[in-house]
Design an enzyme around this catalytic site. Sequence first.
Site, short mmCIF file in Angstrom:
data_model
loop_
_atom_site.label_atom_id
_atom_site.label_comp_id
_atom_site.label_asym_id
_atom_site.label_seq_id
_atom_site.Cartn_x
_atom_site.Cartn_y
_atom_site.Cartn_z
N SER A 63 0.84 -1.23 0.10
CA SER A 63 0.05 -0.20 -0.17
C SER A 63 0.82 1.29 -0.15
O SER A 63 0.41 2.36 0.10
CB SER A 63 -1.02 0.06 1.23
OG SER A 63 -0.50 -0.71 2.05
N GLY A 108 -6.25 11.32 -1.36
CA GLY A 108 -6.33 10.91 0.09
C GLY A 108 -6.14 12.01 0.98
O GLY A 108 -5.63 13.19 0.80
N ASP A 109 -6.01 11.45 2.27
CA ASP A 109 -5.58 12.53 3.07
C ASP A 109 -3.94 12.84 3.42
O ASP A 109 -3.47 13.58 3.82
CB ASP A 109 -5.92 12.03 4.53
CG ASP A 109 -5.55 10.80 5.05
OD1 ASP A 109 -5.32 9.83 4.06
OD2 ASP A 109 -5.33 10.71 6.06
N THR A 148 -3.29 7.51 9.53
CA THR A 148 -3.44 6.47 8.57
C THR A 148 -4.52 5.96 8.70
O THR A 148 -5.17 6.00 9.87
CB THR A 148 -2.55 5.33 8.72
OG1 THR A 148 -2.64 4.54 7.70
CG2 THR A 148 -2.32 4.80 9.99
N GLY A 169 -8.91 8.12 4.52
CA GLY A 169 -8.49 9.24 4.37
C GLY A 169 -9.73 10.17 3.81
O GLY A 169 -9.61 11.20 4.01
#
Length: 337
Positions: free
Chosen positions: A66, A227-228, A248, A251
């Site tokens: 990931s 995403g974040d 994590t 997100g």
Amino acid sequence: MFLPLVLIFSSSPFSLGQAPLPLAVNTWPFKSASAAAWSVLRSGGSVLDAVEKGCSRCEQEQCDGSVGFGGSPDESGETTLDAMIMNGNTMEVGAVADLRRIKNAIGVARAVMERTEHTMLVGESASVFAENMGFVAEDLTTNTSLNIFSQWLKGNCQPNYRKNVSPDSSKSCGPYRPEAGLTQKRARPVNIHSHDTIGLIALDGNGHVAAGTSTNGLNHKVPGRVGDSPIIGAGAYADSSAGAAAATGDGDIMMRFLPSYLAVELMRAGADPSAACKSAISRIKRHYSDFFGAIICANITGHYGAACNKAPSLAEFHYMVSNPQSDTPTLKSVDCF
Ligand code: ASP
């Protein structure tokens, strides 16, 4: 209602005294990333180098599939990367989002910070910038990501992040058109198997703090989704006058609350890192009780902590810590609440 800070934090333990420095803390049990960051710090290197080396080690090793190339293919089968790095002394940030064809996303983020006056570059233009800065363009697809993508197609494109579209995205692949009305509620397909960002915090003995992230986002995301992780204050935040945090998890939900910024501000106001992490998670929990997510926090005295939301696939969160006490990356865990 206004509550004086002293009341808000009266139940939080305060950090007393100085803990051993330097310190590196990272999300998930990514041991070799921690070792890479630690070898920079223990030899007197900079916190920015420690963050970059740690995150790029994960990009090379495809931590959990990931981080880095060959993971989390989007709806069109492509792997795209998000990353950021923040200098807590100068408050400079470099970030890239939806980066294509370049493996070293954290390196490009650092180049944005050091070789432009900007803070974030995205998509195709970020890749062109990276190539101009000497990063090699290559296909991020691997047999693994191709296989994940073809299984997804075979399974009628499930799980799927679209809603209120036709054909029904919970049963069929696209192309999709907007459906009349906004009635569909979708369970979010985010769990321990769909992602894992590296978030890394580094502190040296001179009070310099930095933080960074790198991820390939979520499996089967809609192309263009960011995403974040590259969002300042969401994925990570660092301020050498308070501390640093990195998040994590899901997100799309977490970035709405800027949890890393919140945690750093709570530490500035005196909260212990564990309490600050917990408060940042609680803030999200109030609105999304079963969201998938965790956060790590460290203050400038070298104390650290973590917190996670108890979710069906997350009962305990693992993270790595390196400091002179052990002189080797140590696995830590925290029970989710
Ligand atoms: N936060 C990342 C994202 O939503 C994924 C993760 O941390 O696992 O892109």
